[in-house]
Design a protein around this motif. Sequence first.
Motif, PDB file in Angstrom:
ATOM      1  N   GLU A 111       0.831  -1.208   0.000  1.00 49.24           N
ATOM      2  CA  GLU A 111       0.000   0.000   0.000  1.00 49.24           C
ATOM      3  C   GLU A 111       0.864   1.256   0.000  1.00 49.24           C
ATOM      4  N   PHE A 112       1.971   1.212   0.747  1.00 44.62           N
ATOM      5  CA  PHE A 112       2.905   2.339   0.773  1.00 44.62           C
ATOM      6  C   PHE A 112       3.503   2.556  -0.615  1.00 44.62           C
ATOM      7  N   ARG A 143       3.032   5.825  -2.922  1.00 45.97           N
ATOM      8  CA  ARG A 143       4.236   6.546  -3.345  1.00 45.97           C
ATOM      9  C   ARG A 143       4.275   6.696  -4.860  1.00 45.97           C
ATOM     10  N   GLU A 144       3.995   5.609  -5.585  1.00 46.67           N
ATOM     11  CA  GLU A 144       4.035   5.664  -7.037  1.00 46.67           C
ATOM     12  C   GLU A 144       2.909   6.531  -7.596  1.00 46.67           C
ATOM     13  N   LEU A 168       3.311   9.735  -9.892  1.00 52.12           N
ATOM     14  CA  LEU A 168       2.573   9.814 -11.151  1.00 52.12           C
ATOM     15  C   LEU A 168       1.767  11.101 -11.244  1.00 52.12           C
ATOM     16  N   ASN A 169       1.002  11.394 -10.179  1.00 52.33           N
ATOM     17  CA  ASN A 169       0.064  12.515 -10.221  1.00 52.33           C
ATOM     18  C   ASN A 169       0.710  13.854  -9.894  1.00 52.33           C
ATOM     19  N   VAL A 224       5.588   3.181 -14.082  1.00 52.76           N
ATOM     20  CA  VAL A 224       4.930   3.454 -12.794  1.00 52.76           C
ATOM     21  C   VAL A 224       3.540   2.834 -12.775  1.00 52.76           C
ATOM     22  N   GLN A 225       2.799   2.973 -13.872  1.00 53.58           N
ATOM     23  CA  GLN A 225       1.464   2.368 -13.944  1.00 53.58           C
ATOM     24  C   GLN A 225       1.550   0.847 -13.828  1.00 53.58           C
TER      25      GLN A 225
END
Length: 392
Positions: A111-112, A116-117, A121-122, A316-317
């Motif tokens: 979950e971390f 983080r990713e 990304l955003n 990342v996705q």
Amino acid sequence: MKRFLSMAMILYVVTSTKIQNNQGVMDQYVNPGVQQQIDELTQSKIGHLVIDLAEVTMRVTGAVDSLTEGVKAFGRQIEERLNLENTQWEVIEGEHNAKVISLSSQANQAEFDINREKKVLNSELIPRIQELDDILLGLKAKQTDNNQSFKEAEAIRNIQHDSFVQTTTEFTDALRNIDEALDLLTDLFKSGDIRAAFIEISDEQKHKVNKALKQVKSNTEKFGHQYSSFIQALTNLTEGFNFKDRQVLKEMCDFLNSLRLNIFDALTKAYKDEDSQKQQNQLRIQQLTSEKIVFDQQYADFYQEREDKTVRISDVQTMISTRQADLKAYQDRLRTENNNYSANLKIHDDILVILSNLYSHLRNFYYSFSYDVLSRFSSRLIRKITFTTLLS
């Protein structure tokens, strides 16, 4: 009554000591003091009865003892089973807690990683892609303007050069015609007696001079308003020129020489302007070329960065999808582990309840059975002794 109580006491002592008598006769006594009392007791009928009852009691209580020992052994087995169950459960519970801690830790880490990713990304990649799109769009516009400036500079230079070619051609033609007219006028001026005020001129010569002057006038009319005075003078000369007057010929030659000098200066200036315009165009081309190199390099760099960011976004996705699958797997395993633990806990609790109830019932049976056997035997013995006493 006192004697009866004594016999009951002796019976109790006999039943309290484990006397082995395989032939119905008591050969050994645990307590030597009891032997004498038993000998005295056997002298009477009731005493002998008591001894017989004692022997029967020993046989009965031997079977009862075997039963009670079996019950006790079974009770110990139940206790051992309880202890084993609790020991095994401690191991199971320890393994369960370790799995829960491990799976929870892995789920928390997944979950971390996802958060983080997603933040990368955003908060970084997508905004940077949008920023790069704006930068590339701006650079594309600059490249378009730069390319248009190249075309404009080339077009301007072509116009300038065409104008230069046309101007120099006209100036050269005019100079050639002026030189031709001057040659004709000079020949006329030098003909005949140089001291004479007038000269003889043929119609053919006059025709050639007029033609040359008209051609000079035609050339000069193309040069614009700055040559209007020359054009007017040429008009007057061609309309009322007296070719016979030597002085007029001289003035005419001076005028044409002045016009020739003016046109030659204009021609020289045209060449200088051409060189200057060419140099300015070269500087402009160099400037535009330098700008183009910068714009092209910037566009290539930012475009490559965008490509790298696009690949990074894909990575990342993929990472987010992978970690989301991991998180679901950890959660499913944790849920299964907790469900299994709950099911095993219920089984464990049921086993404990069954074993505890069995142990409790066994204890109650043991104490109740022992008390009931002793009570019944004592009651029958007392009734028997009482009946025999009454008969005697």
